[in-house]
Design an enzyme around this catalytic site. Structure first.
Site, PDB file in Angstrom:
ATOM      1  N   ASP A  36       0.846  -1.201   0.000  1.00 30.61           N
ATOM      2  CA  ASP A  36       0.000   0.000   0.000  1.00 30.61           C
ATOM      3  C   ASP A  36       0.881   1.250   0.000  1.00 30.61           C
ATOM      4  OD1 ASP A  36      -2.600  -1.479   0.487  1.00 30.61           O
ATOM      5  OD2 ASP A  36      -1.474  -2.081   2.254  1.00 30.61           O
ATOM      6  N   GLU A  38       1.794  -6.489  -5.172  1.00 27.91           N
ATOM      7  CA  GLU A  38       1.509  -5.629  -6.322  1.00 27.91           C
ATOM      8  C   GLU A  38       2.761  -4.923  -6.852  1.00 27.91           C
ATOM      9  OE1 GLU A  38      -2.113  -3.402  -6.304  1.00 27.91           O
ATOM     10  OE2 GLU A  38      -1.225  -1.714  -7.380  1.00 27.91           O
TER      11      GLU A  38
END
Ligand code: TRH
Length: 397
Positions: free
Chosen positions: A32, A294
């Site tokens: 994040d 990610e």
């Protein structure tokens, strides 16, 4: 990482520069804040924006940005203002609303901030930056507006993706040049090995593997295959969630940064967690990269080396269609046998079956070719920061 502000590629006057606030709630791990920090630095250095990052977990942030001070509620790092976002209502000591407000990964903006956005003379551009998915539906939902139920505000959904019509993924303008300079410099690579592992670079015959993953039951079988394999494997493991499995395999109390171990044809080095630039160099020195989540998944694609993805596991196996969607893009032009071997290996690494290293390695030349070709294809979608900046500017007129 230095705390001196970088010189923007497009120097902007502070009074006219676009002001941007990025809100980031750290759910877990580093992805994040990893994505938000990379985006913040690009918007500042490549687009001349004045960026503030509100983040609720400075500990996670400091791991990939060692210049950060944990105790400070507000500080400036690399020209970016970082605010410790301590409670849902807190939105900076002074409530100045930016021109562009990015809500990362559906984190809720503080209600007081949303009210101030609505009261602003010039309505801010409000973007909800979503998680990356390679699935086809993403292009349909990218840039969809969502009007606020009470205020005259519209939130736009911005979807990263691997295909045309999506927001793309982050790629700094200097990245390919930095990689080419590193790869063509034996001195830089030698210095990397000595600094990161305390050892000289391995012989050219060794296969260098970087391993960044969550806890993974398949790792034991893979470590055995590397130990018993016909050719040498040098394993580079940033300290983290997989380190316990390495310690058990090597019968060590821990596999903390600085540890080394050798069994059969496998030698392994535990590395310290570095800043994001340091992680790129790790991908560049390796022949094949095991990545996760990610942002490291994206960096492996820009490294243009074969990679194996440990996708972030979701309830009800919701991650599996995403894994297959990424494979469909990445493996699209591979010969059928190489595509099958890669698909089987990725699935085994994500819980279905046993990973077969020898079979994967038989296709190494095809996988290497495809990795380079894919980096070129992905670049056609455009850099996410550039795509986002362009969209925001059209809304600000
Ligand atoms: O850490 P991740 O697993 O992060 C995430 C989070 O779990 C998040 O909640 C989830 O939604 C998302 O995955 C899908 O993996 P990721 O995304 O690869 O982030 C790791 C970051 O850490 C990335 O920016 C690279 C960076 N990094 C360093 O800067 N230095 C290092 O030494 C290493 C190993 C990584």
């Amino acid at each position: 990482m230095s705390s001196a502000p970088p010189l923007p590629d497009h120097a902007a006057d502070a009074s006219t520069a676009i002001a941007c606030d990025i809100f980031c709630a750290v759910i877990d791990n580093f992805g994040d804040i990893g994505v938000c920090w990379r985006l913040a630095r690009q918007l500042a250095s490549e687009h001349g924006w004045q960026v503030r990052v509100f983040v609720d977990d400075l500990h996670a942030f400091q791991k990939l940005c060692p210049a950060l001070t944990l105790e400070r509620a507000r500080q400036t790092v690399s020209g970016i203002v970082v605010e410790h976002w301590r409670e849902p209502a807190h939105a900076g000591d002074t409530l100045e609303v930016a021109d562009v407000v990015i809500e990362a990964f559906g984190c809720e903006l503080p209600p007081v901030y949303v009210a101030a956005m609505a009261a602003r003379t010039r309505t801010p551009v409000w973007i909800n930056l979503e998680y990356l998915s390679a699935e086809d539906w993403v292009a349909d939902f990218h840039l969809r507006p969502s009007p606020h139920p009470r205020y005259a505000l519209t939130k736009t959904f911005f979807f990263p993706g691997l295909g045309p019509g999506t927001g793309g993924v982050l790629k700094e303008r200097h990245l390919d040049g930095a990689r080419a300079a590193f790869e063509s410099s034996p001195t830089a690579r030698e210095a990397w090995w000595r600094q990161a592992t305390g050892h000289a670079p391995p012989p050219a015959a060794a296969t260098v593997v970087s391993l960044f993953a969550y806890e993974n039951p398949a790792v034991d079988s893979l470590l055995e295959q590397w130990r018993d394999g016909a050719s040498p494997v040098v394993l580079l493991v940033p300290e983290g969630r997989i380190s316990g499995a390495l310690a058990r395999f090597f019968d060590l109390p821990s596999f903390a940064a600085g540890s080394h171990a050798v069994r059969g044809n496998l030698s392994a080095h535990a590395l310290a967690f570095t800043d994001q630039a340091g992680y790129d160099a790790l991908l560049w020195v390796s022949d094949i990269n095991f990545v996760r989540g990610e942002d490291s998944f994206v960096r492996a694609q820009w490294a243009a080396k074969p990679f194996v993805w440990h996708i972030y596991p979701q309830a009800d196996d919701a991650h599996l269609p995403k894994l297959d969607a990424a494979l469909a893009h990445y493996a699209r032009t591979l010969p059928a046998d190489a595509r099958d071997a890669l698909g089987r290996f990725w699935h085994a690494w994500n819980g279905a079956g046993r990973p077969d290293w020898a079979q994967l390695q038989r296709h190494a030349p095809a996988l290497e070719r495809r990795a380079g070709e894919w980096a070129g294809e992905l670049a056609q979608v455009g850099d996410l920061a550039g795509n986002l900046a362009l969209f925001a500017k059209t809304q600000l007129i």
